[in-house]
Design a protein around this motif. Structure first.
Motif, PDB file in Angstrom:
ATOM      1  N   SER A 280      24.573  42.800  49.377  1.00 47.42           N
ATOM      2  CA  SER A 280      25.270  43.975  49.884  1.00 47.42           C
ATOM      3  C   SER A 280      24.646  44.472  51.181  1.00 47.42           C
ATOM      4  N   GLN A 281      23.333  44.570  51.200  1.00 45.16           N
ATOM      5  CA  GLN A 281      22.646  45.066  52.395  1.00 45.16           C
ATOM      6  C   GLN A 281      22.864  44.145  53.589  1.00 45.16           C
ATOM      7  N   ARG A 282      22.805  42.833  53.355  1.00 47.32           N
ATOM      8  CA  ARG A 282      23.005  41.886  54.452  1.00 47.32           C
ATOM      9  C   ARG A 282      24.435  41.918  54.972  1.00 47.32           C
ATOM     10  N   ILE A 283      25.393  41.958  54.056  1.00 45.77           N
ATOM     11  CA  ILE A 283      26.800  41.939  54.474  1.00 45.77           C
ATOM     12  C   ILE A 283      27.131  43.169  55.317  1.00 45.77           C
ATOM     13  N   THR A 284      26.689  44.351  54.868  1.00 47.98           N
ATOM     14  CA  THR A 284      27.035  45.573  55.607  1.00 47.98           C
ATOM     15  C   THR A 284      26.234  45.722  56.897  1.00 47.98           C
ATOM     16  N   SER A 285      25.059  45.117  56.950  1.00 52.18           N
ATOM     17  CA  SER A 285      24.252  45.241  58.175  1.00 52.18           C
ATOM     18  C   SER A 285      24.566  44.136  59.190  1.00 52.18           C
ATOM     19  N   GLU A 286      24.923  42.944  58.698  1.00 48.63           N
ATOM     20  CA  GLU A 286      25.155  41.817  59.594  1.00 48.63           C
ATOM     21  C   GLU A 286      26.616  41.654  60.006  1.00 48.63           C
ATOM     22  N   ILE A 287      27.519  42.272  59.246  1.00 49.23           N
ATOM     23  CA  ILE A 287      28.946  42.176  59.576  1.00 49.23           C
ATOM     24  C   ILE A 287      29.441  43.591  59.877  1.00 49.23           C
ATOM     25  N   SER A 288      29.576  43.892  61.132  1.00 52.83           N
ATOM     26  CA  SER A 288      29.839  45.280  61.554  1.00 52.83           C
ATOM     27  C   SER A 288      31.156  45.822  61.023  1.00 52.83           C
ATOM     28  N   GLU A 289      32.113  44.946  60.728  1.00 54.31           N
ATOM     29  CA  GLU A 289      33.432  45.400  60.285  1.00 54.31           C
ATOM     30  C   GLU A 289      33.475  45.813  58.807  1.00 54.31           C
ATOM     31  N   VAL A 290      32.374  45.587  58.065  1.00 56.19           N
ATOM     32  CA  VAL A 290      32.339  45.874  56.627  1.00 56.19           C
ATOM     33  C   VAL A 290      31.501  47.128  56.369  1.00 56.19           C
ATOM     34  N   THR A 291      32.060  48.050  55.574  1.00 55.76           N
ATOM     35  CA  THR A 291      31.328  49.269  55.230  1.00 55.76           C
ATOM     36  C   THR A 291      30.960  49.347  53.749  1.00 55.76           C
ATOM     37  N   HIS A 292      31.689  48.635  52.883  1.00 57.21           N
ATOM     38  CA  HIS A 292      31.433  48.715  51.441  1.00 57.21           C
ATOM     39  C   HIS A 292      31.433  47.326  50.821  1.00 57.21           C
ATOM     40  N   VAL A 293      30.571  47.140  49.813  1.00 56.41           N
ATOM     41  CA  VAL A 293      30.535  45.909  49.021  1.00 56.41           C
ATOM     42  C   VAL A 293      30.614  46.289  47.548  1.00 56.41           C
ATOM     43  N   ALA A 294      31.490  45.632  46.808  1.00 55.62           N
ATOM     44  CA  ALA A 294      31.638  45.870  45.372  1.00 55.62           C
ATOM     45  C   ALA A 294      31.406  44.566  44.618  1.00 55.62           C
ATOM     46  N   LEU A 295      31.170  44.676  43.316  1.00 60.95           N
ATOM     47  CA  LEU A 295      30.941  43.508  42.458  1.00 60.95           C
ATOM     48  C   LEU A 295      32.037  43.426  41.410  1.00 60.95           C
ATOM     49  N   SER A 296      32.715  42.287  41.328  1.00 66.15           N
ATOM     50  CA  SER A 296      33.721  42.067  40.294  1.00 66.15           C
ATOM     51  C   SER A 296      33.031  41.698  38.984  1.00 66.15           C
ATOM     52  N   ILE A 297      33.385  42.404  37.916  1.00 62.92           N
ATOM     53  CA  ILE A 297      32.752  42.128  36.618  1.00 62.92           C
ATOM     54  C   ILE A 297      33.788  41.720  35.570  1.00 62.92           C
ATOM     55  N   SER A 298      34.934  41.215  36.017  1.00 56.64           N
ATOM     56  CA  SER A 298      36.015  40.826  35.101  1.00 56.64           C
ATOM     57  C   SER A 298      35.924  39.346  34.730  1.00 56.64           C
ATOM     58  N   ASP A 299      36.074  39.061  33.435  1.00 57.37           N
ATOM     59  CA  ASP A 299      36.069  37.685  32.950  1.00 57.37           C
ATOM     60  C   ASP A 299      37.458  37.060  33.115  1.00 57.37           C
ATOM     61  N   LYS A 300      37.515  35.740  32.915  1.00 54.67           N
ATOM     62  CA  LYS A 300      38.786  35.005  32.855  1.00 54.67           C
ATOM     63  C   LYS A 300      38.997  34.467  31.442  1.00 54.67           C
ATOM     64  N   PRO A 301      40.100  34.803  30.747  1.00 56.15           N
ATOM     65  CA  PRO A 301      41.024  35.870  31.071  1.00 56.15           C
ATOM     66  C   PRO A 301      40.406  37.246  30.792  1.00 56.15           C
ATOM     67  N   PRO A 302      40.992  38.335  31.247  1.00 57.95           N
ATOM     68  CA  PRO A 302      42.347  38.465  31.787  1.00 57.95           C
ATOM     69  C   PRO A 302      42.452  38.148  33.283  1.00 57.95           C
ATOM     70  N   SER A 303      41.333  38.115  33.992  1.00 56.13           N
ATOM     71  CA  SER A 303      41.387  37.824  35.426  1.00 56.13           C
ATOM     72  C   SER A 303      41.417  36.322  35.644  1.00 56.13           C
ATOM     73  N   THR A 304      41.723  35.912  36.868  1.00 59.23           N
ATOM     74  CA  THR A 304      41.478  34.529  37.281  1.00 59.23           C
ATOM     75  C   THR A 304      40.179  34.519  38.076  1.00 59.23           C
ATOM     76  N   ILE A 305      39.634  33.326  38.312  1.00 59.16           N
ATOM     77  CA  ILE A 305      38.367  33.253  39.044  1.00 59.16           C
ATOM     78  C   ILE A 305      38.580  33.708  40.488  1.00 59.16           C
ATOM     79  N   GLU A 306      39.574  33.111  41.143  1.00 58.02           N
ATOM     80  CA  GLU A 306      39.904  33.539  42.508  1.00 58.02           C
ATOM     81  C   GLU A 306      40.690  34.843  42.440  1.00 58.02           C
ATOM     82  N   PHE A 307      40.667  35.607  43.508  1.00 59.12           N
ATOM     83  CA  PHE A 307      41.394  36.876  43.551  1.00 59.12           C
ATOM     84  C   PHE A 307      42.878  36.680  43.823  1.00 59.12           C
ATOM     85  N   ALA A 308      43.222  35.554  44.490  1.00 61.46           N
ATOM     86  CA  ALA A 308      44.618  35.375  44.884  1.00 61.46           C
ATOM     87  C   ALA A 308      45.074  33.957  44.592  1.00 61.46           C
TER      88      ALA A 308
END
Length: 308
Positions: A280-308
């Protein structure tokens, strides 16, 4: 069910019988599925197989060089840069299923052009069981199953009844490099399904950089072989942040780290919190366009591994 050694012998014999002395092409991504297929078919028909590595502009950082260096001397290898063609076709497209179908169609267009150059009659694909099971169940389409009705190439799918763990076992027996065999799965549509919403060069660059950071930190922590898949998703949401003493309004990135055996089910394992914090710290500090980082904690199912 055949054991892995018997499967290899049986598959090579079936490929010889099906293809004879005719030429075939395969879309080589560098992942374990297409790599195993490439080696199996080459064992059967030699250089009558042309392994085509298509750069669709949706690959991870350093992937072109890595795949080329791994296979250029082992297979009848052909690199095709079709990135402009893919990205033009995807311009303005937001729906993930539509992205997959467009990518599948453009892949076939590229393969058929290459087949004409070499007089190939067959298209080999690394389809495995979860691909057609999920497609049949209408969970999601897979680009390597979305073949247009007018396709002139005959399809060959040597490992279609195998699961990922079985493919890895066969890859080791075929003397594929350890890094290829245990390479984490990467979707055929590439970063197109890890960038939510429409694709732009800026968004792809952000997603590419975030994925590199996730990979770096997972490998640095020595847990890359303990988890199935790990990557970053660039959402189409923007949220307020603070950079320096200034208000900022940037993208939300989601970390997705799961474990699985066969990709049919998956769960989020316990993860070292320090590793997540560092990402999280690296992504927000090294990529200027990103302000927030979240963590997905959903299993498959009900989610899929990929988001789309």
């Amino acid at each position: 069910m055949l054991g892995p050694e018997e499967f290899i012998k049986d598959a090579i014999q079936k490929i010889k019988e099906q293809l004879g002395d005719k030429k075939a092409i395969i879309g080589l991504s560098g992942g374990v599925d297409s790599s195993v297929c490439s080696v199996l078919v080459q064992e059967a028909i030699g250089d009558n197989l042309i392994a085509i590595f298509v750069d669709h502009g949706l690959l991870r950082e350093g992937e072109v060089e890595e795949v080329t260096n791994t296979f250029k001397d082992r297979l009848n290898f052909n690199y095709v840069d079709a990135s402009e063609e893919f990205l033009n076709a995807l311009e303005g497209v937001e729906d993930p299923e539509e992205k997959r179908k467009i990518i599948g169609k453009v892949f076939i267009d590229v393969f058929e052009r290459e087949a004409e150059k070499t007089d190939a009659k067959y298209l080999v694909q690394g389809t495995i069981a979860p691909h057609w099971i999920e497609s049949k169940g209408k969970i999601k389409s897979h680009h390597n199953l979305a073949l247009p009705s007018g396709m002139v190439l005959e399809l060959v799918e040597p490992i279609r009844d195998l699961y990922k763990d079985e493919v890895r076992e066969i890859g080791l027996l075929l003397d594929l490099p350890e890094k290829v065999v245990h390479r984490q799965p990467f979707p055929g549509p590439g970063l197109a399904v890890r960038v939510i919403g429409s694709l732009t060069p800026e968004k792809l660059d952000i997603c590419r950089k975030a994925n590199k950071i996730v990979t770096d930190e997972i490998e640095k922590a020595g847990i890359d072989k303990d988890v199935w898949q790990y990557f970053a998703v660039l959402t189409d949401s923007k949220v307020t942040g603070v950079k320096g003493d200034q208000r900022d309004f940037g993208y939300l990135v989601v970390l997705r780290i799961v474990d699985s055996v066969d990709a049919m089910t998956a769960y989020v394992p316990e993860l070292p919190w320090k590793v997540i914090q560092t990402m999280s710290q690296r992504i927000t500090s090294e990529i200027s366009e990103v302000t927030h980082v979240a963590l997905s904690i959903s299993d498959k199912p009900p989610s899929t591994i990929e988001f789309a």
